[in-house]
Design a protein around this motif. Sequence first.
Motif, PDB file in Angstrom:
ATOM      1  N   GLY A 102      -4.081  -0.161 -11.094  1.00  0.00           N
ATOM      2  CA  GLY A 102      -5.535  -0.017 -10.993  1.00  0.00           C
ATOM      3  C   GLY A 102      -6.034   0.705 -12.229  1.00  0.00           C
ATOM      4  O   GLY A 102      -6.730   0.121 -13.052  1.00  0.00           O
ATOM      5  N   ASP A 103      -5.642   1.967 -12.408  1.00  0.00           N
ATOM      6  CA  ASP A 103      -6.106   2.751 -13.559  1.00  0.00           C
ATOM      7  C   ASP A 103      -5.416   2.350 -14.860  1.00  0.00           C
ATOM      8  O   ASP A 103      -6.032   2.356 -15.922  1.00  0.00           O
ATOM      9  CB  ASP A 103      -5.872   4.251 -13.326  1.00  0.00           C
ATOM     10  CG  ASP A 103      -6.798   4.837 -12.272  1.00  0.00           C
ATOM     11  OD1 ASP A 103      -7.691   4.120 -11.783  1.00  0.00           O
ATOM     12  OD2 ASP A 103      -6.616   6.023 -11.931  1.00  0.00           O
ATOM     13  N   ASP A 155      -5.224  10.539 -17.650  1.00  0.00           N
ATOM     14  CA  ASP A 155      -6.092  11.608 -17.158  1.00  0.00           C
ATOM     15  C   ASP A 155      -6.540  12.581 -18.246  1.00  0.00           C
ATOM     16  O   ASP A 155      -6.916  13.710 -17.963  1.00  0.00           O
ATOM     17  CB  ASP A 155      -5.370  12.375 -16.043  1.00  0.00           C
ATOM     18  CG  ASP A 155      -4.976  11.467 -14.896  1.00  0.00           C
ATOM     19  OD1 ASP A 155      -5.826  10.679 -14.448  1.00  0.00           O
ATOM     20  OD2 ASP A 155      -3.815  11.526 -14.463  1.00  0.00           O
ATOM     21  N   TYR A 170       0.817  -1.208   0.000  1.00  0.00           N
ATOM     22  CA  TYR A 170       0.000   0.000   0.000  1.00  0.00           C
ATOM     23  C   TYR A 170       0.853   1.262   0.000  1.00  0.00           C
ATOM     24  O   TYR A 170       0.371   2.328  -0.284  1.00  0.00           O
ATOM     25  CB  TYR A 170      -0.993  -0.015   1.160  1.00  0.00           C
ATOM     26  CG  TYR A 170      -2.058  -1.039   0.921  1.00  0.00           C
ATOM     27  CD1 TYR A 170      -2.965  -0.884  -0.122  1.00  0.00           C
ATOM     28  CD2 TYR A 170      -2.138  -2.190   1.693  1.00  0.00           C
ATOM     29  CE1 TYR A 170      -3.930  -1.841  -0.381  1.00  0.00           C
ATOM     30  CE2 TYR A 170      -3.106  -3.146   1.440  1.00  0.00           C
ATOM     31  CZ  TYR A 170      -3.998  -2.958   0.402  1.00  0.00           C
ATOM     32  OH  TYR A 170      -4.948  -3.904   0.139  1.00  0.00           O
ATOM     33  N   VAL A 212       0.804   2.273  -6.492  1.00  0.00           N
ATOM     34  CA  VAL A 212      -0.513   1.982  -5.919  1.00  0.00           C
ATOM     35  C   VAL A 212      -1.113   3.279  -5.381  1.00  0.00           C
ATOM     36  O   VAL A 212      -2.262   3.617  -5.672  1.00  0.00           O
ATOM     37  CB  VAL A 212      -0.419   0.922  -4.790  1.00  0.00           C
ATOM     38  CG1 VAL A 212      -1.751   0.766  -4.069  1.00  0.00           C
ATOM     39  CG2 VAL A 212       0.050  -0.412  -5.353  1.00  0.00           C
ATOM     40  N   VAL A 213      -0.316   4.032  -4.627  1.00  0.00           N
ATOM     41  CA  VAL A 213      -0.775   5.295  -4.041  1.00  0.00           C
ATOM     42  C   VAL A 213      -1.231   6.260  -5.137  1.00  0.00           C
ATOM     43  O   VAL A 213      -2.258   6.914  -5.015  1.00  0.00           O
ATOM     44  CB  VAL A 213       0.339   5.938  -3.178  1.00  0.00           C
ATOM     45  CG1 VAL A 213      -0.063   7.319  -2.696  1.00  0.00           C
ATOM     46  CG2 VAL A 213       0.676   5.038  -1.995  1.00  0.00           C
ATOM     47  N   GLY A 214      -0.497   6.323  -6.244  1.00  0.00           N
ATOM     48  CA  GLY A 214      -0.836   7.212  -7.355  1.00  0.00           C
ATOM     49  C   GLY A 214      -1.881   6.638  -8.296  1.00  0.00           C
ATOM     50  O   GLY A 214      -2.158   7.224  -9.340  1.00  0.00           O
ATOM     51  N   ARG A 215      -2.452   5.484  -7.941  1.00  0.00           N
ATOM     52  CA  ARG A 215      -3.492   4.802  -8.722  1.00  0.00           C
ATOM     53  C   ARG A 215      -3.043   4.441 -10.134  1.00  0.00           C
ATOM     54  O   ARG A 215      -3.879   4.258 -11.021  1.00  0.00           O
ATOM     55  CB  ARG A 215      -4.785   5.621  -8.748  1.00  0.00           C
ATOM     56  CG  ARG A 215      -5.445   5.781  -7.395  1.00  0.00           C
ATOM     57  CD  ARG A 215      -6.801   6.490  -7.432  1.00  0.00           C
ATOM     58  NE  ARG A 215      -7.062   7.320  -8.596  1.00  0.00           N
ATOM     59  CZ  ARG A 215      -6.690   8.607  -8.732  1.00  0.00           C
ATOM     60  NH1 ARG A 215      -6.031   9.212  -7.777  1.00  0.00           N
ATOM     61  NH2 ARG A 215      -6.991   9.279  -9.841  1.00  0.00           N
ATOM     62  N   VAL A 216      -1.736   4.333 -10.367  1.00  0.00           N
ATOM     63  CA  VAL A 216      -1.248   3.840 -11.659  1.00  0.00           C
ATOM     64  C   VAL A 216      -1.600   2.356 -11.749  1.00  0.00           C
ATOM     65  O   VAL A 216      -2.095   1.887 -12.763  1.00  0.00           O
ATOM     66  CB  VAL A 216       0.277   4.082 -11.811  1.00  0.00           C
ATOM     67  CG1 VAL A 216       0.825   3.356 -13.020  1.00  0.00           C
ATOM     68  CG2 VAL A 216       0.550   5.581 -11.892  1.00  0.00           C
ATOM     69  N   ARG A 274      -1.245  12.454 -14.639  1.00  0.00           N
ATOM     70  CA  ARG A 274      -0.168  11.488 -14.441  1.00  0.00           C
ATOM     71  C   ARG A 274       0.346  11.078 -15.811  1.00  0.00           C
ATOM     72  O   ARG A 274      -0.457  10.816 -16.716  1.00  0.00           O
ATOM     73  CB  ARG A 274      -0.684  10.250 -13.711  1.00  0.00           C
ATOM     74  CG  ARG A 274      -1.177  10.536 -12.302  1.00  0.00           C
ATOM     75  CD  ARG A 274      -2.015   9.395 -11.770  1.00  0.00           C
ATOM     76  NE  ARG A 274      -3.259   9.301 -12.554  1.00  0.00           N
ATOM     77  CZ  ARG A 274      -4.084   8.273 -12.513  1.00  0.00           C
ATOM     78  NH1 ARG A 274      -3.824   7.229 -11.754  1.00  0.00           N
ATOM     79  NH2 ARG A 274      -5.189   8.268 -13.240  1.00  0.00           N
ATOM     80  N   ASP A 308      -2.156  -3.629 -13.961  1.00  0.00           N
ATOM     81  CA  ASP A 308      -2.435  -4.559 -12.876  1.00  0.00           C
ATOM     82  C   ASP A 308      -1.154  -4.658 -12.059  1.00  0.00           C
ATOM     83  O   ASP A 308      -0.082  -4.262 -12.517  1.00  0.00           O
ATOM     84  CB  ASP A 308      -2.822  -5.937 -13.429  1.00  0.00           C
ATOM     85  CG  ASP A 308      -4.175  -5.896 -14.141  1.00  0.00           C
ATOM     86  OD1 ASP A 308      -5.056  -5.119 -13.714  1.00  0.00           O
ATOM     87  OD2 ASP A 308      -4.337  -6.632 -15.136  1.00  0.00           O
ATOM     88  N   ASN A 309      -1.277  -5.213 -10.859  1.00  0.00           N
ATOM     89  CA  ASN A 309      -0.097  -5.366 -10.010  1.00  0.00           C
ATOM     90  C   ASN A 309       0.968  -6.197 -10.737  1.00  0.00           C
ATOM     91  O   ASN A 309       0.624  -7.133 -11.456  1.00  0.00           O
ATOM     92  CB  ASN A 309      -0.494  -6.036  -8.695  1.00  0.00           C
ATOM     93  CG  ASN A 309       0.339  -5.548  -7.542  1.00  0.00           C
ATOM     94  OD1 ASN A 309       1.265  -4.760  -7.709  1.00  0.00           O
ATOM     95  ND2 ASN A 309       0.005  -6.024  -6.365  1.00  0.00           N
TER      96      ASN A 309
END
Length: 185
Positions: free
Chosen positions: A19-20, A76, A8, A13-17, A122, A23-24
Amino acid sequence: MARERERYRDPLVVGRVIGDVLDNFQRTISLRVTFGNKEINNGCVLKPSQVINQPRVEIGGEDLRTFYTLVMVDPDAPSPSEPNLKEYLHWLVTDIPATTGANFGQEIICYESPRPTVGIHRFVFVLFQQLGRETVYAPKWRQNFSTKNFAKLYNLGSPVAAVYFNCQRESGSNDQIRRSSMSSH
């Protein structure tokens, strides 16, 4: 539990890269991106005037017979609150030999400098290992690009590295004039 907490704190992950855009994944190759003398670290802020010219990109690896694809996207576009062009493809370089840089690869979508108009955008650099040389081709357009779908289409698998920076429109003299005239009414 500690590993879960560490995940986390991952800036991707924090910057939602993750997810958006991605994938991990497990980073396995070094990726160094520099604009002029400014090296990109996840989440750093650069002005559009600092990113006009394409960056220098250096990649790691060991086997010179291994080739990589570099993708640069803006998830974005045109604005973070309404990213209906997401992802916008800013740059695509294929056939980059390990231990070299993007200038040794094939630029199949030329670099387009970031020019965000609204909000903080981003800009994500993603590196994939190719199955072989000349196995990745240019998409037909830049808008509505999907890094995940692109990776599936060319059997690129998970990324081997990624890094991103934030960028927003620079305030110009017109903004100053507009603000001062608005506050006087």
